[in-house]
Enzyme design. Structure first.
Site, PDB file in Angstrom:
ATOM      1  N   GLU A   1      56.029  54.509  59.361  1.00 21.26           N
ATOM      2  CA  GLU A   1      55.952  54.829  60.742  1.00 21.26           C
ATOM      3  C   GLU A   1      57.144  54.712  61.561  1.00 21.26           C
ATOM      4  O   GLU A   1      57.448  55.526  62.244  1.00 21.26           O
ATOM      5  CB  GLU A   1      55.276  53.423  61.272  1.00 21.26           C
ATOM      6  CG  GLU A   1      53.676  53.486  60.807  1.00 21.26           C
ATOM      7  CD  GLU A   1      53.177  51.954  61.358  1.00 21.26           C
ATOM      8  OE1 GLU A   1      52.274  52.064  62.021  1.00 21.26           O
ATOM      9  OE2 GLU A   1      53.297  50.993  60.716  1.00 21.26           O
ATOM     10  N   GLU A   2      58.038  54.030  60.970  1.00 20.63           N
ATOM     11  CA  GLU A   2      59.597  53.775  61.379  1.00 20.63           C
ATOM     12  C   GLU A   2      60.175  55.302  61.285  1.00 20.63           C
ATOM     13  O   GLU A   2      60.869  55.890  62.493  1.00 20.63           O
ATOM     14  CB  GLU A   2      60.299  52.746  61.112  1.00 20.63           C
ATOM     15  CG  GLU A   2      61.796  52.394  61.718  1.00 20.63           C
ATOM     16  CD  GLU A   2      62.390  51.246  61.082  1.00 20.63           C
ATOM     17  OE1 GLU A   2      62.006  50.561  60.100  1.00 20.63           O
ATOM     18  OE2 GLU A   2      63.415  51.046  61.832  1.00 20.63           O
TER      19      GLU A   2
END
Ligand SMILES: *[C@@H]1O[C@H](CO)[C@@H](O)[C@H](O)[C@H]1NC(C)=O
Ligand SMILES: *[C@@H]1O[C@H](CO)[C@@H](O)[C@H](O)[C@H]1NC(C)=O
Ligand SMILES: *[C@@H]1O[C@H](CO)[C@@H](O)[C@H](O)[C@H]1NC(C)=O
Length: 318
Positions: free
Chosen positions: A175-176
């Site tokens: 996600e990052e």
């Protein structure tokens, strides 16, 4: 005998006129009131702005961002603007592992600032999210109950703020990487290409998007559009549909390869060959000394493999 008839119609006429006059007077008042409200609010009446709050909880510090966007999406795309950034005092939330109950209260000051920026009538509908990254991923590996306590303290503080609490959690490395890639390509204008630029790119067989390298404190992410259909692991493969176009993106997050943890790893390696308990560090100013608690130092998952039998050590500038 006609007289009562005449006097009877006269009052009827004037009462209709009276009602009309009263209506006219009331609507004039209403218009004046509307103008007064518009003038005192100093903005055109139909404008309807929405707000959102994001807390980016990194390994070394936490930032609070306030965003605003028009409620009516323009051409199906919300144009989001950052209106406030507040740097939380003290360490990142993972730095509160020894006193987890203090992690939440550390955010109060920035939440207060957000309350002042966002009109109070909109506090209740304003979503607030907290996303924690590699500092908390490491703490979870090292002591899961401490990580849970930090997140619950932070969640309690955000829940008691007047905003619409949407969650506080540790985001994954994928996600990052994905958020970083979308952000830089959005800011570079790569998603909305004009016909000419698109043609030029296809002629020169240039990539339409840029790859993203994100060097954090505890992890580093690499994310780019990949033509290959297979990668070492399916979770490194992401699919997006943005502005009507499909993207296949490769991403990987390297835990322990952020700036701070890379230095910790180097220190752990240097400790393997240290002669006495004094280790010269070329990055320090001359005469500067720092004492490290070795047992604490090797509790870190980034260094624990290189554990050794020493109780404490001094690192000095030459
Ligand atoms: C929305 O579309 C209209 C007409 O196509 C255009 O004039 C306008 O600039 C667009 N707005 C944005 C923010 O792209
Ligand atoms: C883990 O964290 C909790 C809460 O902070 C603490 O009580 C406990 O001693 C820690 N455990 C270890 C092994 O460090
Ligand atoms: C290092 O820290 C541990 C707690 O993590 C403590 O028990 C120990 O006494 C400390 N050692 C020194 C030399 O300060």
């Amino acid at each position: 005998m006609d007289e009562p008839k005449v006097t009877g119609t006269k009052p009827k006429m004037s009462s209709t006129r009276m009602i009309l006059l009263i209506l006219a007077f009331l609507s004039t008042l209403a218009v004046i009131a509307l103008i007064a409200v518009a003038v005192t609010q100093n903005q055109p009446l139909p404008e309807n702005i929405k707000y959102g709050i994001v807390l980016d909880a990194g390994s070394s510090h936490t930032n609070l961002y306030v965003y605003e966007w028009p409620a009516e999406k323009e051409n199906d795309t919300g144009v989001v603007k950052q209106v406030e950034v507040c740097k939380v005092e003290g360490p990142g939330i993972s730095g509160y592992s020894h006193a987890p109950e203090k992690a939440g209260p550390s955010l109060e000051q920035c939440l207060q600032q957000a309350k002042e920026v966002i009109p109070s009538a909109q506090h209740k509908e304003t979503p607030v999210y907290l996303g924690a990254t590699a500092g908390m991923r490491l703490l979870r590996l090292q002591n899961e109950s401490a990580a849970d306590k930090v997140l619950s303290s932070v969640g309690n503080t955000l829940r008691s703020a007047p905003f619409n609490f949407q969650g506080a959690r540790i985001i994954t490395g994928q996600e990052e990487g994905a958020y970083g890639w979308i952000t830089i390509n959005y800011l570079l204008g790569n998603f909305k290409q004009s016909g000419w630029k698109k043609l030029l790119h296809s002629l020169k067989s240039l990539s339409e998007t840029s790859g993203a390298l994100d060097l954090g404190g505890a992890s580093t992410q690499i994310t780019f559009v990949s033509k290959e259909l297979t990668s070492e692991s399916p979770e490194n493969q992401l699919y997006f549909r943005l502005y009507g176009k499909d993207y296949q993106v490769y991403t990987h997050s390297f835990l322990c390869y952020g700036k701070d943890q890379a230095l910790q790893q180097k220190l752990a390696r240097d400790l393997q060959t240290v002669e006495n308990s004094l280790l010269p560090d070329p990055c320090f100013h001359k005469g500067y000394e720092r004492t490290i608690n070795i047992s604490d130092f090797f509790k870190n998952p980034c260094t624990s493999e290189k554990k050794m039998a020493m109780s404490s050590l001094k690192t000095t500038g030459k």
